[in-house]
Design an enzyme around this catalytic site. Structure first.
Site, PDB file in Angstrom:
ATOM      1  CB  CYS A 167      -0.986  -0.027   1.159  1.00  0.00           C
ATOM      2  SG  CYS A 167      -2.355   1.149   0.922  1.00  0.00           S
ATOM      3  CG  HIS A 170      -3.631  -3.411   3.030  1.00  0.00           C
ATOM      4  ND1 HIS A 170      -2.722  -2.980   3.979  1.00  0.00           N
ATOM      5  CD2 HIS A 170      -4.132  -2.301   2.447  1.00  0.00           C
ATOM      6  CE1 HIS A 170      -2.685  -1.659   3.980  1.00  0.00           C
ATOM      7  NE2 HIS A 170      -3.527  -1.220   3.055  1.00  0.00           N
ATOM      8  CD  GLU A 201      -1.622  -5.991   5.401  1.00  0.00           C
ATOM      9  OE1 GLU A 201      -2.163  -4.889   5.660  1.00  0.00           O
ATOM     10  OE2 GLU A 201      -1.065  -6.237   4.297  1.00  0.00           O
TER      11      GLU A 201
END
Length: 256
Positions: A118, A223, A225
Site C-alpha cells: 500500500c 493489503h 496481510e
C-alpha cells in the site's frame, strides 16, 4: 555468522511512530499490526520492526537484514514529488518518510529484496522519481478503493503478462484495498504489474525483470496481510530473502 539451510531469513518491516494508548499509558509509540508479522512468520521468515529514526543509520540497519517490507500507513508528503498538498492528503509524517526513503534507496543499491505494501508501493515509486494521484476519487469519480471507517474493499486485480508478479499469483486475484491515493507517473526502472480490473487503477509495480532479472522489488497497492489464507507474496519475498542470505553467506555449513 554463516547461515545454514534451516535458518529463517530476517525481514525488516517499517512501523508507525505516533501517539498510542495501552492501559493507563498514552505515549508516542512505534507499532505495527501483528498480522504483518504473522504473514512473514507463516511464510517461513523472521520479522523485525524498523521504527522511524535517523536516516543516516539506514544502511547500517540493512546490514542485519535479508529482506525489507515497507508497510502501509500515512500518505507520503507530496513535496517529495514536487506537488502541493491536496486538502484530503494526510498531514505528512516527515520522520517516517525520510526513514523509509533511505531504507529503500540503500536496499535497492545493495539488491536487497523489497516488498512494498500500500503506502510501500507509493514510497517505492516516489523514491524512484515517480508521482502520485493524491485523491483517486478526483480522478475516478468514485471512492471504492477506500470506503473509510477501516472497511477494506475487495478489488478484482488483473496482472500484466510476463511480469514477476504474474508468475507469482497468476492472471488475477481478489485484493483487499484501502487507499485513496495511487500511482500516477511511474518511477525510473518500474513497470506496471497489475491493474484494477474495472477502473484500470495501477495496483502493483515492480522493477523491470528484463533490466533487473535477479533483483526482487515488487510493490502492491493492496493489503496481502489481510488475506493470510494466501501467502504467495509473503512466501515470495521470504524466498528471495533466503536466496539473498545464501548469496551473502555462500557456505551452508554452520560454524562452531
Amino acid at each position: 555468522m554463516v547461515l545454514n539451510g534451516s535458518e529463517n531469513p530476517v525481514l525488516g518491516l517499517t512501523t508507525y511512530l505516533q501517539q498510542a494508548q495501552t492501559g493507563v499509558w498514552d505515549v508516542q509509540a512505534s507499532f505495527l499490526p501483528a498480522i504483518y508479522l504473522q504473514g512473514v512468520n507463516l511464510a517461513g521468515g523472521t520479522a523485525v520492526l524498523l521504527p522511524p529514526q535517523q536516516p543516516d543509520v539506514a544502511d547500517r540497519v540493512l546490514d542485519g537484514l535479508d529482506g525489507l517490507i515497507i508497510t502501509g500507513g500515512r500518505d507520503v508528503d507530496p513535496a517529495a514529488y514536487g506537488q502541493g498538498r491536496h486538502p484530503l492528503t494526510d498531514e505528512p509524517a516527515a520522520d517516517r518518510d525520510a526513514w523509509e526513503f533511505a531504507l529503500v534507496e540503500h536496499a535497492l543499491a545493495r539488491r536487497l529484496p523489497v516488498l512494498g505494501i500500500c503506502r510501500g508501493a507509493q514510497v517505492l515509486n516516489v523514491v524512484l522519481g515517480g508521482t502520485l494521484h493524491q485523491h483517486l476519487p478526483d480522478v475516478l469519480g468514485h471512492s471504492r478503493h477506500q470506503l473509510g471507517n477501516a472497511v477494506f474493499t475487495t478489488s478484482a486485480v488483473v496482472t500484466v503478462p510476463g511480469t514477476r508478479l504474474a508468475a507469482l499469483i497468476g492472471e488475477n486475484t481478489d485484493a483487499q484495498c484501502y487507499h485513496h491515493q495511487g500511482i500516477d507517473r511511474l518511477g525510473r526502472g518500474l513497470i506496471v504489474s497489475a491493474l484494477d480490473g474495472a477502473d484500470r487503477t495501477i495496483e502493483a509495480v515492480e522493477l523491470d525483470p528484463d533490466a533487473h532479472p535477479d533483483q526482487f522489488a515488487i510493490a502492491v497497492q493492496w493489503h496481502p496481510e489481510e488475506r493470510l489464507d494466501d501467502l504467495r507474496l509473503f512466501a515470495a519475498v521470504v524466498a528471495a530473502a533466503r536466496e539473498y542470505a545464501h548469496t551473502r553467506h555462500p557456505s551452508t555449513e554452520s560454524v562452531s
